[in-house]
Each structure stands twice: as structure tokens, then as C-alpha cells.
Design an enzyme around this catalytic site. Sequence first.
Site, short mmCIF file in Angstrom:
data_model
loop_
_atom_site.label_atom_id
_atom_site.label_comp_id
_atom_site.label_asym_id
_atom_site.label_seq_id
_atom_site.Cartn_x
_atom_site.Cartn_y
_atom_site.Cartn_z
N LYS A 32 46.45 12.24 51.13
CA LYS A 32 47.03 13.41 51.41
C LYS A 32 48.57 13.07 51.45
O LYS A 32 48.90 12.00 51.87
CB LYS A 32 46.50 14.20 52.77
CG LYS A 32 47.04 15.40 52.83
CD LYS A 32 45.79 16.29 52.08
CE LYS A 32 46.06 17.65 51.90
NZ LYS A 32 45.26 18.60 51.44
N ASP A 79 48.70 22.21 48.05
CA ASP A 79 48.14 22.55 49.68
C ASP A 79 49.17 23.56 50.05
O ASP A 79 49.68 24.40 49.38
CB ASP A 79 48.16 21.49 50.34
CG ASP A 79 46.93 21.34 51.56
OD1 ASP A 79 45.87 21.58 51.52
OD2 ASP A 79 47.62 21.67 52.64
#
Length: 451
Positions: free
Chosen positions: A130, A170
Site C-alpha cells: 500500500k 484508493d
Amino acid sequence: MSKFTEKYIASFMSELEAKNPGEKEFHQAVREVLESVAPCLEAYPHLLDNKIMERIVEPERVIIFRVPWMDDEGEIHINRGFRVQMNSAIGPYKGGIRFHASVNLSIMKFLAFEQTFKNALTTLPMGGAKGGSDFSPRGRSDAEVMRFCQSFMTELQRHIGPDTDVPAGDIGVGGREIGYMFGQYKRLRDEWTGTLTGKGQNWGGSLLRPEATGYGACYFAQAMLATRGETFEGKTVVISGAGNVAQYAAQKAMRLGAKVVTMSDSDGYIYDADGFTEEKIDYIMWLKNAKRGRIREYAQKYPQTQYFAGERPWGVKCDIAMPCATQNEIDADDARKLVEGGCFCVTEGANMPTTPEAIAIFQSHKLLYSPGKASNAGGVATSGLEMTQNSIRQKWTAEEVDRYLHRIMSDIHDACIKYGTEEDGYINYVKGANVAGFLKVAGAMVDQGLV
Ligand code: NDP
């Protein structure tokens, strides 16, 4: 829970908290997985001997970097960039990039940790990662966002690549931001590869990638509902968020026959008692994606709608709730309100939107409850399909991608049933998803030796 398991969890968590002070979201995510998998460790002692749990919580690499950029007035800003490369046991690192003022190391690590198990569940060969920055695109011009993305990618490009690490979008990172980052990556590396996913349809993107997370969450909810002989038909659905995941979750739930009555952003929520229509959802997509406006503007366009400033939608009576905004957006009070309002199914579109106390309430009332790592995996799964299409230099039809997406969501549901069905028949989707994802990653780590 056996005495051994209880003791193991307590000592593991106290060491983890001491070693990673202040990272409360990361602690929360690890504890949830540990509580599910600790009994497996007792059953498979070689995983204990190999210190798999100790290794799996330690990122393989964390990159933190300076992101300098200039705004339209000529003022200089310095943001912080992150990439947490958590685990590459089953494939290249894969996971989104988040641009939001709240981004910090704890949030990056919790998301990368969750991503590792989610990616394992998809059945595709993808490791977990991430990244992101504490930069907020909200209120910034396109030129400012482009300068920021170019500066961010100027450093990140050293650490990623089609067989190394493949980022995606995201919160705060949609088609526009992916475009600017992809352009800069291509320019600096002089290569055209599928290194980012969520690309535009004319330059390597997969059909149905924008829809995939929201649609996939609805397919997962359909599978859950089917275990009780239920469907979306005629059900009232409450959704939080108004971004990518929320928009397509609402569209699919509505097309499956449900009445979707809410959406929200960080300022408040709208309640449309008549339910959304295709036209209303098209308006929300235009409002949020093209105009980049606020959800309260919906109530001006459709005056029968109520707008509740500063509130979350969980007090609205519903059958199905789909949290699709951010982490920890349903607490114990919200969970009680949902249960009292008759909600019997909660499907997470966001990552970790439900606090541990709220999960306990859902499970004690035997709700159908799915954690994000199972029900929102359709997004990363379709990113995996985008990588495949880029590698073989082909583009599949929307029907082909949808067929894969359906199959993957159904396989994830089967894995949850296999590992999560309790003695009384209740399906504990948290346990099922955690154990299935963990056993796959742990097995690969053992096979690959001490690395
Ligand atoms: P977007 O940026 O498109 O939308 C996010 C939405 O959530 C916005 O409406 C935003 O409101 C709201 N929101 C963000 N932060 C907060 C907050 N602190 N409190 C209240 N509302 C908030 O993001 P996505 O739709 O892509 O992502 C939503 C969730 O889904 C995240 O948890 C993400 O990690 C998860 N997810 C996304 C995937 C994807 O494919 N995009 C895949 C899997 C999971 P505002 O405009 O006011 O900020």
C-alpha cells in the site's frame, strides 16, 4: 479459545505494540487476523517454529520519501510519500495509493497488511502493498494535482515495476491521478508496461475496473444473502461514501432490485426515501467525478431529499448496510442502531470500516457480516486481470471480465464458508477470510525458506 492461544495472542500483541508504538490502526488489523489464525498455529506447529506470524507483520520494505511541489500561486509545499511493501510470497507487491490528509505510517501498514490476505483470497498471484501521501487533492486544481503526482512518481518509480510492485488507486486517487502518475512513470523509465492499474480505457485499462470493487461487493453480498434464501430484491440498502466504491455499489444494488437510500461524504449524508434511480446515480457520478462537488448538492437538485450535516447514515432503517467510505466509520453505537433498525446484512466495501466492538455486536446478533478483505477484493482482482491483459497485450470484453469477477467473488465466498463455518452453522466470514488468506501466504513463506 485455548489457554495456549489466549497467552500467545496477549504476548504477541504486547511485543507488536511495543515495537510499533502509536500505530493503532495497524495494531487493530493485526489483532483481528491474529485472533482468527492463532488456533491454526496451535494446529500447525511448523508455522510457529518458522515464526510465520512474526515475519508476516514485519513489512519486507518501507519507503518514506519527501514530495516537494509548487501550487498555482508559486508557494512551495512538502508532503510525505509512503510505500509499504508488505509481502511478496505469492506474487509481485500489489495495492493502492491513497492521497488523504489523514495518511500516516500506521494507516499505510494496516492497509498493506490487509491487502496481503485479500490478494491471497483472490486466487491470483499478487503480494501485498500500500502507498500514499498526506496530500489531499480536494480543492486543488488539475495543474496542482498533476505537479504533485509527477513529484510523487519521480521517487516512487525507483521502487516499482511490472514484476516488482504494481500500484493502483484508493481514496483520493482515481483515473485522473493514475493518468498523471502513469505518464511520469513512462517518461522516466522509458517503458510502456502495466505498472499501474486503473488506467484509462484507451491506454491499457481493463473494462469494468472502475466498477469492480462496488460490483464485486454486491456479488459477495448476493452469495451471503443466498445462504439464507434471500436476494437484493425489494431490500432497503444504506451506503456510506460517495466515491468510486460507493457509486458502483449503489448502481449494482439498485440494478439487482434494491432501494438504495443514502450516500455520504466527510461532511454529512443524504437520505432519499424514494431511492436512487439510474438518472440520480448518473447525477452523483457527474457531481463527484466531473464537478468534484459535495454530496449535499444532491439535496438541492432533488429537494425531496434530506441532508444531515456532520452525521453518518447508520441510524437509517435498512435491511443491508454497505460501508464504502473509510476505516472505523461504524462504531458500537452505530452497530446497535443498525441492528435495532432491522439490518441483517453488512457488506464492507471500504477497508476496516467496522470497529472490533461493532463487529462483535454484528456477530453476536448473527448478522451476515463480511470484512472488506473478502467483500471488496473484486477491485484488486480486476486490477490483477488488468495486469494479465497488459502482459498478453490484449483487451477482454466487459462480459469476459465480469465472468471472472463473478467467479472470483464466489470462490472467496466458498473459502469463507470452508474456514469460517462454526459449530452452530453460523458463517464467521472474518475467521473464514483470515484463515484462508493466512494459510495460503504462510504456506508460500515456508516453501521459500527464511527470507
Ligand atoms: P474515493 O476517494 O473515491 O471516495 C472516498 C469516499 O469516502 C468519499 O466520499 C469521501 O468523502 C469519503 N471519505 C473519505 N474519508 C472519509 C472520512 N474520514 N470520513 C467520512 N468520509 C470519508 O475512494 P474509494 O471509493 O476508492 O475508497 C473508499 C474505501 O474503499 C476506502 O476504504 C478504500 O481503501 C476502499 N477500497 C477501494 C478500492 C478501489 O478499488 N477504489 C478497492 C478496495 C477497497 P470526501 O470527499 O469528503 O473525502
